[in-house]
Design a protein around this motif. Structure first.
Motif, mmCIF file in Angstrom:
data_model
loop_
_atom_site.group_PDB
_atom_site.id
_atom_site.type_symbol
_atom_site.label_atom_id
_atom_site.label_comp_id
_atom_site.label_asym_id
_atom_site.label_seq_id
_atom_site.Cartn_x
_atom_site.Cartn_y
_atom_site.Cartn_z
ATOM 1 N N LEU A 39 43.291 40.208 34.616
ATOM 2 C CA LEU A 39 41.899 39.941 34.972
ATOM 3 C C LEU A 39 41.345 38.875 34.042
ATOM 4 O O LEU A 39 41.590 38.911 32.844
ATOM 5 C CB LEU A 39 41.042 41.212 34.853
ATOM 6 C CG LEU A 39 41.330 42.347 35.836
ATOM 7 C CD1 LEU A 39 40.399 43.519 35.563
ATOM 8 C CD2 LEU A 39 41.211 41.892 37.277
ATOM 9 N N ASN A 40 40.578 37.956 34.622
ATOM 10 C CA ASN A 40 40.092 36.807 33.857
ATOM 11 C C ASN A 40 38.581 36.664 34.047
ATOM 12 O O ASN A 40 38.113 36.151 35.058
ATOM 13 C CB ASN A 40 40.815 35.534 34.327
ATOM 14 C CG ASN A 40 40.441 34.315 33.508
ATOM 15 O OD1 ASN A 40 39.569 34.376 32.647
ATOM 16 N ND2 ASN A 40 41.092 33.199 33.779
ATOM 17 N N ASP A 41 37.818 37.196 33.078
ATOM 18 C CA ASP A 41 36.371 37.024 33.040
ATOM 19 C C ASP A 41 35.701 37.521 34.327
ATOM 20 O O ASP A 41 34.911 36.819 34.957
ATOM 21 C CB ASP A 41 36.027 35.553 32.804
ATOM 22 C CG ASP A 41 34.588 35.358 32.344
ATOM 23 O OD1 ASP A 41 34.047 36.274 31.698
ATOM 24 O OD2 ASP A 41 34.003 34.309 32.665
ATOM 25 N N VAL A 42 36.004 38.751 34.709
ATOM 26 C CA VAL A 42 35.482 39.336 35.943
ATOM 27 C C VAL A 42 34.114 39.965 35.679
ATOM 28 O O VAL A 42 33.963 40.796 34.780
ATOM 29 C CB VAL A 42 36.445 40.404 36.502
ATOM 30 C CG1 VAL A 42 35.805 41.192 37.640
ATOM 31 C CG2 VAL A 42 37.738 39.738 36.967
ATOM 32 N N THR A 64 43.948 46.827 39.134
ATOM 33 C CA THR A 64 43.586 46.829 37.714
ATOM 34 C C THR A 64 42.080 46.966 37.558
ATOM 35 O O THR A 64 41.592 47.682 36.674
ATOM 36 C CB THR A 64 44.065 45.529 37.028
ATOM 37 O OG1 THR A 64 45.485 45.419 37.180
ATOM 38 C CG2 THR A 64 43.724 45.524 35.551
ATOM 39 N N THR A 65 41.331 46.325 38.443
ATOM 40 C CA THR A 65 39.873 46.433 38.409
ATOM 41 C C THR A 65 39.431 47.881 38.596
ATOM 42 O O THR A 65 38.580 48.395 37.848
ATOM 43 C CB THR A 65 39.246 45.549 39.505
ATOM 44 O OG1 THR A 65 39.645 44.194 39.308
ATOM 45 C CG2 THR A 65 37.731 45.639 39.469
ATOM 46 N N VAL A 69 37.381 50.617 36.013
ATOM 47 C CA VAL A 69 36.192 51.394 36.343
ATOM 48 C C VAL A 69 36.441 52.884 36.136
ATOM 49 O O VAL A 69 35.571 53.620 35.662
ATOM 50 C CB VAL A 69 35.746 51.109 37.795
ATOM 51 C CG1 VAL A 69 34.572 52.004 38.184
ATOM 52 C CG2 VAL A 69 35.370 49.642 37.960
ATOM 53 N N SER A 70 37.650 53.348 36.467
ATOM 54 C CA SER A 70 37.970 54.772 36.337
ATOM 55 C C SER A 70 38.163 55.197 34.891
ATOM 56 O O SER A 70 38.113 56.383 34.573
ATOM 57 C CB SER A 70 39.241 55.107 37.125
ATOM 58 O OG SER A 70 40.380 54.556 36.495
ATOM 59 N N VAL A 215 36.404 39.415 46.654
ATOM 60 C CA VAL A 215 37.766 38.891 46.771
ATOM 61 C C VAL A 215 38.240 38.422 45.398
ATOM 62 O O VAL A 215 37.561 37.624 44.743
ATOM 63 C CB VAL A 215 37.845 37.733 47.786
ATOM 64 C CG1 VAL A 215 39.285 37.233 47.907
ATOM 65 C CG2 VAL A 215 37.318 38.173 49.154
ATOM 66 N N ILE A 216 39.389 38.938 44.979
ATOM 67 C CA ILE A 216 39.974 38.571 43.692
ATOM 68 C C ILE A 216 41.261 37.797 43.942
ATOM 69 O O ILE A 216 42.094 38.192 44.768
ATOM 70 C CB ILE A 216 40.261 39.827 42.840
ATOM 71 C CG1 ILE A 216 38.954 40.574 42.555
ATOM 72 C CG2 ILE A 216 40.935 39.457 41.525
ATOM 73 C CD1 ILE A 216 39.131 41.843 41.739
#
Length: 237
Positions: A39-42, A64-65, A69-70, A215-216
């Protein structure tokens, strides 16, 4: 729910076999690792009661996102903020012990999700009825199919008094009638104010359940807006 400039790296080892690792160990040779940025600066905010689809190709960073959160994973940079009780269906069979029965795993999984033993006992019959596991509830779950795992895990999660529900592809497992039953339950939960993040490759499912899509692509958010527009971006339109 807020993700504030979140980044995550994983180590990727260059050794590919046990034999090579043993030779390196015997020679006191260190194994080189490379850093892979998942992940890059989400950054994004999901408001209470929203149902949002998180979409992307395999390896884009969407799972991964959800794990961020979990609380399964912690960010290397940035912050993740959630409010209330969070329940995640992130991996089929996660939180289940293979040698325990379905009945025992209901109590185990419910405890992991924050339910008291009293709450679980009160809702146990409803959990089993929704899961359609029947007599298999007293068999060890190592004998369950992936569909049976999903039914029971989903049923436990939706009977928790939760504020945020995370769903990652697990509803792709199982037969069509049960998937329809799950989607109907998710719609009901959304109407009752539960915040949802859903990862799915099914355009029909996310259109049915979500009004917004994120959208990632390669660890970066490339679009955040209406679900129809998000699906167009995902499909390269």
């Amino acid at each position: 729910m807020i993700l504030d400039h979140v980044s995550k790296w994983f180590s990727k080892r260059t050794t590919h076999s046990f034999k090579e690792a043993f030779i390196n160990w015997a020679k006191r040779k260190s194994v080189r690792t490379q850093q892979f940025q998942a992940l890059n600066d989400v950054s994004f905010t999901i408001h209470e009661g929203e149902s949002v689809a998180v979409m992307g190709l395999n390896g884009s960073g969407k799972s991964t996102t959800l794990k961020m959160v979990s609380g399964v994973l912690l960010p290397d940079e940035g912050k993740v903020r959630t409010r209330g009780r969070v329940a995640g269906l992130i991996e089929v069979g996660a939180g289940f012990h293979p040698d325990l029965t379905g009945r025992e795993n209901v109590f185990l999984n419910a405890a992991i999700l924050g339910m008291s033993e009293k709450e679980t006992k009160e809702r146990f019959d409803q959990i089993v009825e929704f899961s359609e596991i029947g007599d298999f509830i007293d068999q060890a779950v190592k004998h369950y199919s992936s569909g049976m795992f999903m039914r029971l895990a989903f049923s436990v999660a939706i009977h928790v008094e939760l504020d945020v529900l995370l769903v990652d592809e697990v509803l792709g497992v199982g037969d069509a009638p049960f998937r329809a039953k799950c989607n109907a339950k998710l719609r009901e939960m959304s109407e009752n104010g539960v915040t949802m993040m859903i990862v799915s490759h099914s355009a029909g499912q996310v259109r049915e359940l979500c009004s917004r899509g994120i959208v990632i692509r390669k660890g970066k958010v490339v679009f955040d807006g209406h679900i129809d527009d998000a699906l167009d971006v995902l499909n390269g339109k």
